[in-house]
Design an enzyme around this catalytic site. Structure first.
Site, PDB file in Angstrom:
ATOM      1  N   TYR A 142      76.397  37.684  71.620  1.00  0.00           N
ATOM      2  CA  TYR A 142      77.754  38.047  72.062  1.00  0.00           C
ATOM      3  C   TYR A 142      78.552  36.825  72.511  1.00  0.00           C
ATOM      4  O   TYR A 142      79.767  36.894  72.667  1.00  0.00           O
ATOM      5  CB  TYR A 142      77.709  39.072  73.205  1.00  0.00           C
ATOM      6  N   LYS A 193      62.583  40.181  68.491  1.00  0.00           N
ATOM      7  CA  LYS A 193      62.172  40.235  67.091  1.00  0.00           C
ATOM      8  C   LYS A 193      61.533  38.892  66.741  1.00  0.00           C
ATOM      9  O   LYS A 193      62.037  38.148  65.900  1.00  0.00           O
ATOM     10  CB  LYS A 193      63.380  40.540  66.188  1.00  0.00           C
ATOM     11  N   ASP A 225      62.698  46.893  67.322  1.00  0.00           N
ATOM     12  CA  ASP A 225      62.805  48.107  66.491  1.00  0.00           C
ATOM     13  C   ASP A 225      61.707  49.099  66.850  1.00  0.00           C
ATOM     14  O   ASP A 225      61.941  50.310  66.936  1.00  0.00           O
ATOM     15  CB  ASP A 225      62.804  47.758  64.990  1.00  0.00           C
ATOM     16  N   ASP A 249      71.845  46.135  74.799  1.00  0.00           N
ATOM     17  CA  ASP A 249      73.018  46.997  74.634  1.00  0.00           C
ATOM     18  C   ASP A 249      72.606  48.276  73.906  1.00  0.00           C
ATOM     19  O   ASP A 249      72.913  49.394  74.331  1.00  0.00           O
ATOM     20  CB  ASP A 249      74.087  46.214  73.834  1.00  0.00           C
ATOM     21  N   ASP A 253      71.606  52.266  75.556  1.00  0.00           N
ATOM     22  CA  ASP A 253      72.308  53.498  75.147  1.00  0.00           C
ATOM     23  C   ASP A 253      71.294  54.547  74.702  1.00  0.00           C
ATOM     24  O   ASP A 253      71.417  55.729  75.011  1.00  0.00           O
ATOM     25  CB  ASP A 253      73.272  53.215  73.981  1.00  0.00           C
TER      26      ASP A 253
HETATM   27  C1  IPM Z   1      78.125  47.919  77.481  1.00  0.00           C
HETATM   28  C2  IPM Z   1      79.303  47.988  76.530  1.00  0.00           C
HETATM   29  C3  IPM Z   1      79.914  46.612  76.430  1.00  0.00           C
HETATM   30  C4  IPM Z   1      78.891  45.692  75.810  1.00  0.00           C
HETATM   31  C5  IPM Z   1      81.252  46.543  75.688  1.00  0.00           C
HETATM   32  C6  IPM Z   1      82.266  47.507  76.254  1.00  0.00           C
HETATM   33  C7  IPM Z   1      81.783  45.136  75.667  1.00  0.00           C
HETATM   34  O1  IPM Z   1      78.871  48.494  75.320  1.00  0.00           O
HETATM   35  O2  IPM Z   1      78.335  47.550  78.642  1.00  0.00           O
HETATM   36  O3  IPM Z   1      77.018  48.231  77.067  1.00  0.00           O
HETATM   37  O4  IPM Z   1      78.781  45.620  74.577  1.00  0.00           O
HETATM   38  O5  IPM Z   1      78.184  45.030  76.555  1.00  0.00           O
HETATM   39 MG    MG Z   2      76.891  49.201  75.294  1.00  0.00          MG
END
Ligand code: IPM
Ligand code: MG
Length: 372
Positions: A142, A193, A225, A249, A253
């Site tokens: 990032y 990885k 993975d 990230d 989720d």
């Molecule tokens: C998170 C979000 C952020 C990220 C975005 C909104 C920049 O997805 O905090 O996980 O990718 O880190």
């Molecule tokens: Mg995120």
């Protein structure tokens, strides 16, 4: 009583609504003389872009640095889709993380017993689940250079992002994971990885070396993975997962969905302690700005409130109040109080502000007991 100063950046979409509930909790605690917290509020994300032309101002970053911590709502929305990358709402969040050097992102995934039916996984797979993902937050793909979209001589265009990690970046986030594991089940799973990426190979080597300083903590390595798969297959094998920015990230989720609702999950982003013992910190719900339900009183404020509880624990050194908020949250869920995202048969559906009010009522009811 010690005075604390917090910067609140509500942001976009449902951010302002959920942060209104956090502010209600803070003023309740102040009124009861349980805390002495002053608040400064500034826009961030699209809200800041619309006013200032940038998603976060230098003034806001400056306040954030001096504050005991930052509480953020959420950023982003379709109305800023056309804005260039460096000025988009998300860039404001990335900038505050980077400028404050918030390299360790703690994302707990906890299944509340009352919400077990909300998970798409079978109850016997997720019951009692308590995972902590430690995501590296200021390095990796990032932020790596070079990056950009470039024109090639053959007329094609090329998009480039660079995955890059140094030993010190790996080690400092590794330490956070090992230290936290010590206070939990004593097991760290490191994900990368290493089979295809040099940065992953280095990550694995450094974690292995670091573990020698933590002989009481067990270290497992797992390809990212495979980790994604294992999170669905047997999530209770995990205690602390430590991983890089991109994998973290994605995996966080995924882990959040094991719990049934993104609307329940808090996070903390922590920097290093300076000589004076001050540590930059930002707390935010894991959920996004949910523009589709913004402004309708439907959002679940509990992730934001639980993020504030993490702030009480990690930044304000008020763990008893954090415990009290978490226990009261559990009670109101046990009592069947639900926002739409976690609604189930036989429960009572409430609005964003009713959820906040119900929590305050429960805090009041149990306050004497908690303080004694
Ligand atoms: C998170 C979000 C952020 C990220 C975005 C909104 C920049 O997805 O905090 O996980 O990718 O880190
Ligand atoms: Mg995120």
């Amino acid at each position: 009583m010690k005075q604390h100063h917090i910067l609140i950046t509500p942001g976009d979409g449902i951010g302002p609504e959920v942060m209104t509930e956090v502010k209600k909790i803070i003023s309740f605690l102040n009124t009861e003389h349980l805390t002495n917290i002053t608040i400064t509020e500034r826009p961030i994300g699209g809200a800041a872009y619309d006013i200032h032309g940038v998603p976060v101002t230098d003034e806001t970053i400056d306040i954030a640095r001096k504050a005991d911590c930052v509480l953020l709502g959420a950023v982003g929305g379709p109305q800023w889709d056309g804005v260039e990358y460096s000025l988009r709402p998300e860039a404001g969040l990335l900038k505050i993380r980077k400028d404050l050097d918030l390299f360790a992102n703690l994302r707990p995934a906890i299944v509340f017993d009352a919400l077990i039916q909300a998970s798409t996984l079978k109850p016997d797979i997720v019951q009692g689940l308590d995972i902590l993902i430690v995501r590296e937050l200021t390095g990796g793909v990032y932020f790596g250079q070079p990056r950009g979209i470039f024109d090639l001589p053959n007329g094609e265009r090329q998009g480039i992002n660079t995955q890059v990690y140094t030993t010190s970046e790996i080690r400092r986030v590794g330490r956070v994971a090992f230290e936290l594991a010590r206070k939990r089940q004593g097991h760290v799973t490191s994900c990368e990885k290493a089979n295809v990426m040099e940065s992953g190979k280095l990550w694995r080597e450094e974690m292995t070396k670091l573990q020698m300083e933590y002989p009481d903590v067990r270290l497992s390595h797992m390809y990212a993975d495979n980790c994604a798969m294992q999170l669905l297959k047997n999530p209770r094998q995990f205690d602390v997962i430590v991983t890089d920015n991109l994998f973290g990230d994605i995996l966080s989720d995924e882990a959040s969905m094991l719990t049934g609702s993104l609307g329940m999950l808090p996070s903390a982003s922590l920097g290093a302690c300076d000589q004076n013992g001050h540590q930059n910190a930002l707390y935010e719900p894991v959920h996004g700005s949910a523009p589709d339900i913004a402004g309708q009183g439907k959002a679940n404020p509990l992730a934001a409130i639980l993020s504030f509880a993490m702030a009480l624990r990690f930044s304000l050194d008020l763990p008893a109040i954090a415990d009290h908020i978490e226990a009261s949250t559990r009670t109101i869920l046990d009592n069947g109080i639900r926002t739409g995202d976690i609604m189930a048969a036989g429960c009572r559906m409430v609005s964003t502000s009713e959820m906040g009010d119900t929590l305050i009522t429960e805090l009041k009811r149990t306050q004497k007991k908690a303080v004694e």
